[in-house]
Design a protein around this motif. Structure first.
Motif, PDB file in Angstrom:
ATOM      1  N   ALA A 213       0.708  -1.171  -0.040  1.00 28.33           N
ATOM      2  CA  ALA A 213      -0.123  -0.057   0.083  1.00 28.33           C
ATOM      3  C   ALA A 213       0.853   1.136   0.019  1.00 28.33           C
ATOM      4  N   ALA A 214       0.400   2.235  -0.957  1.00 23.70           N
ATOM      5  CA  ALA A 214       1.203   3.428  -1.052  1.00 23.70           C
ATOM      6  C   ALA A 214       0.957   4.259   0.393  1.00 23.70           C
ATOM      7  N   SER A 215      -0.336   4.338   0.744  1.00 25.00           N
ATOM      8  CA  SER A 215      -0.666   4.976   2.062  1.00 25.00           C
ATOM      9  C   SER A 215      -2.034   4.451   2.497  1.00 25.00           C
ATOM     10  N   PRO A 216      -2.242   4.664   3.860  1.00 29.80           N
ATOM     11  CA  PRO A 216      -3.429   3.861   4.366  1.00 29.80           C
ATOM     12  C   PRO A 216      -4.698   4.292   4.050  1.00 29.80           C
ATOM     13  N   VAL A 217      -5.583   3.348   4.364  1.00 28.11           N
ATOM     14  CA  VAL A 217      -7.257   3.703   4.045  1.00 28.11           C
ATOM     15  C   VAL A 217      -7.850   3.802   5.218  1.00 28.11           C
ATOM     16  N   ARG A 241      -5.042  -8.670   3.351  1.00 27.08           N
ATOM     17  CA  ARG A 241      -4.508  -8.562   2.025  1.00 27.08           C
ATOM     18  C   ARG A 241      -3.202  -7.779   2.094  1.00 27.08           C
ATOM     19  N   GLY A 242      -2.934  -7.266   3.312  1.00 25.55           N
ATOM     20  CA  GLY A 242      -1.504  -6.673   3.284  1.00 25.55           C
ATOM     21  C   GLY A 242      -1.735  -5.030   3.380  1.00 25.55           C
ATOM     22  N   GLU A 243      -3.000  -4.476   3.384  1.00 25.17           N
ATOM     23  CA  GLU A 243      -3.422  -3.000   3.399  1.00 25.17           C
ATOM     24  C   GLU A 243      -3.226  -2.432   4.608  1.00 25.17           C
ATOM     25  N   LEU A 244      -2.546  -1.085   4.622  1.00 21.54           N
ATOM     26  CA  LEU A 244      -2.689  -0.285   5.974  1.00 21.54           C
ATOM     27  C   LEU A 244      -4.016   0.463   6.171  1.00 21.54           C
ATOM     28  N   PRO A 266      -4.444   9.573   4.063  1.00 23.39           N
ATOM     29  CA  PRO A 266      -4.974   8.380   3.304  1.00 23.39           C
ATOM     30  C   PRO A 266      -5.067   8.611   1.893  1.00 23.39           C
ATOM     31  N   ALA A 267      -5.031   7.445   0.918  1.00 19.85           N
ATOM     32  CA  ALA A 267      -5.273   7.267  -0.303  1.00 19.85           C
ATOM     33  C   ALA A 267      -6.751   7.356  -0.356  1.00 19.85           C
ATOM     34  N   ALA A 268      -7.569   6.678   0.321  1.00 18.72           N
ATOM     35  CA  ALA A 268      -8.904   6.657   0.476  1.00 18.72           C
ATOM     36  C   ALA A 268      -9.611   6.527   1.869  1.00 18.72           C
ATOM     37  N   VAL A 269     -10.697   7.271   1.723  1.00 17.81           N
ATOM     38  CA  VAL A 269     -11.601   7.175   2.882  1.00 17.81           C
ATOM     39  C   VAL A 269     -13.060   6.498   2.699  1.00 17.81           C
ATOM     40  N   VAL A 270     -13.214   5.656   3.415  1.00 16.42           N
ATOM     41  CA  VAL A 270     -14.603   4.889   3.457  1.00 16.42           C
ATOM     42  C   VAL A 270     -15.405   5.242   4.176  1.00 16.42           C
ATOM     43  N   LEU A 271     -16.497   5.918   3.939  1.00 17.62           N
ATOM     44  CA  LEU A 271     -17.717   6.340   4.952  1.00 17.62           C
ATOM     45  C   LEU A 271     -18.586   5.399   4.884  1.00 17.62           C
ATOM     46  N   TRP A 272     -19.110   4.971   6.197  1.00 22.25           N
ATOM     47  CA  TRP A 272     -20.217   4.118   5.923  1.00 22.25           C
ATOM     48  C   TRP A 272     -21.483   4.724   6.526  1.00 22.25           C
ATOM     49  N   ALA A 273     -22.581   4.653   5.977  1.00 21.69           N
ATOM     50  CA  ALA A 273     -24.096   5.102   6.309  1.00 21.69           C
ATOM     51  C   ALA A 273     -25.019   3.877   6.076  1.00 21.69           C
ATOM     52  N   GLN A 274     -25.614   3.570   7.377  1.00 25.97           N
ATOM     53  CA  GLN A 274     -26.679   2.468   7.224  1.00 25.97           C
ATOM     54  C   GLN A 274     -27.839   2.844   6.634  1.00 25.97           C
ATOM     55  N   ARG A 335      -7.252  -0.995  -4.663  1.00 28.70           N
ATOM     56  CA  ARG A 335      -6.642  -0.266  -5.764  1.00 28.70           C
ATOM     57  C   ARG A 335      -6.433   1.116  -5.500  1.00 28.70           C
ATOM     58  N   LEU A 336      -7.451   1.719  -4.500  1.00 25.64           N
ATOM     59  CA  LEU A 336      -7.235   3.001  -4.204  1.00 25.64           C
ATOM     60  C   LEU A 336      -6.112   3.059  -3.120  1.00 25.64           C
ATOM     61  N   GLY A 337      -5.841   2.249  -2.319  1.00 30.55           N
ATOM     62  CA  GLY A 337      -5.099   2.282  -1.181  1.00 30.55           C
ATOM     63  C   GLY A 337      -3.492   2.053  -1.961  1.00 30.55           C
ATOM     64  N   GLN A 338      -3.280   1.471  -3.188  1.00 26.84           N
ATOM     65  CA  GLN A 338      -1.988   1.377  -3.679  1.00 26.84           C
ATOM     66  C   GLN A 338      -1.871   2.659  -4.818  1.00 26.84           C
ATOM     67  N   GLY A 339      -2.905   3.413  -4.754  1.00 29.25           N
ATOM     68  CA  GLY A 339      -2.646   4.722  -5.548  1.00 29.25           C
ATOM     69  C   GLY A 339      -3.172   4.682  -7.002  1.00 29.25           C
ATOM     70  N   HIS A 340      -3.927   3.622  -7.356  1.00 26.65           N
ATOM     71  CA  HIS A 340      -4.455   3.779  -8.585  1.00 26.65           C
ATOM     72  C   HIS A 340      -5.629   4.580  -8.726  1.00 26.65           C
ATOM     73  N   SER A 341      -5.847   4.826 -10.064  1.00 27.02           N
ATOM     74  CA  SER A 341      -6.995   5.831 -10.242  1.00 27.02           C
ATOM     75  C   SER A 341      -8.454   5.171  -9.756  1.00 27.02           C
ATOM     76  N   PRO A 342      -9.472   6.365  -9.398  1.00 26.71           N
ATOM     77  CA  PRO A 342     -10.773   5.671  -9.066  1.00 26.71           C
ATOM     78  C   PRO A 342     -11.503   5.506 -10.125  1.00 26.71           C
ATOM     79  N   ALA A 343     -11.084   5.552 -11.386  1.00 21.25           N
ATOM     80  CA  ALA A 343     -12.005   5.348 -12.517  1.00 21.25           C
ATOM     81  C   ALA A 343     -12.521   4.106 -12.597  1.00 21.25           C
ATOM     82  N   ALA A 344     -11.656   2.978 -11.870  1.00 16.73           N
ATOM     83  CA  ALA A 344     -12.059   1.630 -11.834  1.00 16.73           C
ATOM     84  C   ALA A 344     -13.122   1.167 -11.311  1.00 16.73           C
ATOM     85  N   LEU A 345     -13.703   2.256 -10.564  1.00 17.90           N
ATOM     86  CA  LEU A 345     -14.784   2.158  -9.648  1.00 17.90           C
ATOM     87  C   LEU A 345     -15.990   1.736 -10.203  1.00 17.90           C
ATOM     88  N   GLY A 346     -16.110   2.339 -11.489  1.00 17.92           N
ATOM     89  CA  GLY A 346     -17.453   2.387 -12.384  1.00 17.92           C
ATOM     90  C   GLY A 346     -18.457   3.036 -11.987  1.00 17.92           C
TER      91      GLY A 346
END
Length: 346
Positions: A213-217, A241-244, A266-274, A335-346
């Motif tokens: 990972a390039a940076s944490p998630v 998977r070895g991610e930070l 971080p490279a990515a932030v995941v925000l959860w809302a139920q 993919r985001l944690g490794q610095g890849h483009s978010p374009a793959a998110l679809g």
């Protein structure tokens, strides 16, 4: 489930029940309430149904029921859990008789089941059985039985399959039962959630020293959101998977989240809302605009909106709605944690 490859040891089950290993062995030797399956030359391994049986034995003897009567009732608990007819009442017997009855090859001994390990998921005919077994243990508030079941599921099928095919459906079923019962069974949902949370943490294997990972998630629930289990499953999978991972947990105040993102970078932030009541698109947009790094090379995280609460919410620049399942979420966040483009998110 094969008792020769799954389940827990006598010492472990004794600790779960709060009795000595000698007591467990005595119950087996004198009253025949040993593991349902045991291969020759192998140590005893206690399944979830076995633990339920021993838990009933402990409960009844603690209330003054004679051990032979308690053993009869305990065996019936295991028989009902396994979906077979109840055996006759056990009687005290010698160590030799108890051992003979479990010796493979004897005509009165049940052959050990040897199911094939699932490679891509729980076998279709077994999914309902696994969900029912976990739900039944939850409804009976059988913490040790739930622990054994969850441990076996995660070990045998892996995190993603166990979560998507058994654990998440069981949580939904228990939640639906609570919602339809005028707030009854709250204790069931709480105990099940606690057991799942504990199992996910036990299943996490830290391998940060080999992380690519390039940076944490950063994983966080939005303010006023207290449902964390899906994020905990994601955290376990990412760490495996070895991610930070930096897991901030439930109900993270907006200012705390902003400060954490600036400090962690971080490279990515995941925000959860139920629910839609907690989803806050403006907060997500602000986090996506949070810049960090040295002057001249400042950057901002990509924000992944996870959970059903984001459905129908506006999607701000720098954010995207999350995948529908754990497996896809792991792929995208890695993919985001490794610095890849978010374009793959679809």
């Amino acid at each position: 489930m094969s008792g020769t490859t799954h389940g827990i040891t006598t010492g472990a089950v004794a600790r779960l029940l709060g009795v000595s290993p000698a007591t467990v062995r005595s119950w087996e030797q004198r009253y025949g309430i040993g593991p349902a399956e045991r291969a020759e030359g192998r140590h005893r391994r206690w399944s979830a149904d076995d633990v339920s049986m021993l838990e009933e034995m402990r409960r009844l003897t603690a209330t003054g029921v004679p051990p032979s009567e308690a053993a009869h009732a305990a065996l019936r608990v295991r028989s009902e859990a396994a979906g077979v007819s109840s055996p006759g009442a056990p009687t005290e017997r010698s160590d030799r008789q108890a051992t003979d009855a479990r010796t493979p090859g004897r005509q009165d001994a049940e052959p050990a089941a040897r199911p094939k390990r699932a490679e891509s998921g729980v076998r279709r005919g077994d999914v309902g059985q696994e969900v029912r077994a976990l739900s039944r243990a939850a409804m009976r508030l059988e913490g040790p039985a739930m622990e054994v079941l969850l441990q076996r599921l995660l070990t045998e099928h892996g995190l993603v399959v166990a979560w998507e095919e058994v654990i998440a459906p069981t949580l939904r079923a228990v939640g639906s039962k609570w919602a339809a019962s005028d707030d009854r069974f709250v204790e069931v949902e709480h105990l099940l959630s606690w057991q799942v949370s504990a199992a996910l943490r036990r299943a996490t294997v830290r391998r940060s020293e080999v992380s690519g990972a390039a940076s944490p998630v950063v994983l966080a629930c939005v303010p006023r959101e207290r449902h964390t289990l899906s994020l905990e499953a994601l955290a376990a999978g990412l760490t495996e998977r070895g991610e930070l991972v930096r897991m901030l947990g439930a109900d993270v105040p907006a200012e705390t989240l902003d400060a954490a993102v600036r400090r962690i970078g971080p490279a990515a932030v995941v925000l959860w809302a139920q629910t839609g009541l907690t989803a806050d698109a403006s907060l997500a947009g602000r986090i996506a605009d949070t810049a960090f790094g040295v002057r001249g090379a400042r950057t901002a995280p990509h924000v992944l909106l996870a959970g059903p609460g984001w459905l129908g919410q506006p999607v701000a620049p720098g954010t995207s709605t999350g995948p529908s399942g754990l497996r896809e979420a792991l792929d995208v966040v890695c993919r985001l944690g490794q610095g890849h483009s978010p374009a793959a998110l679809g």
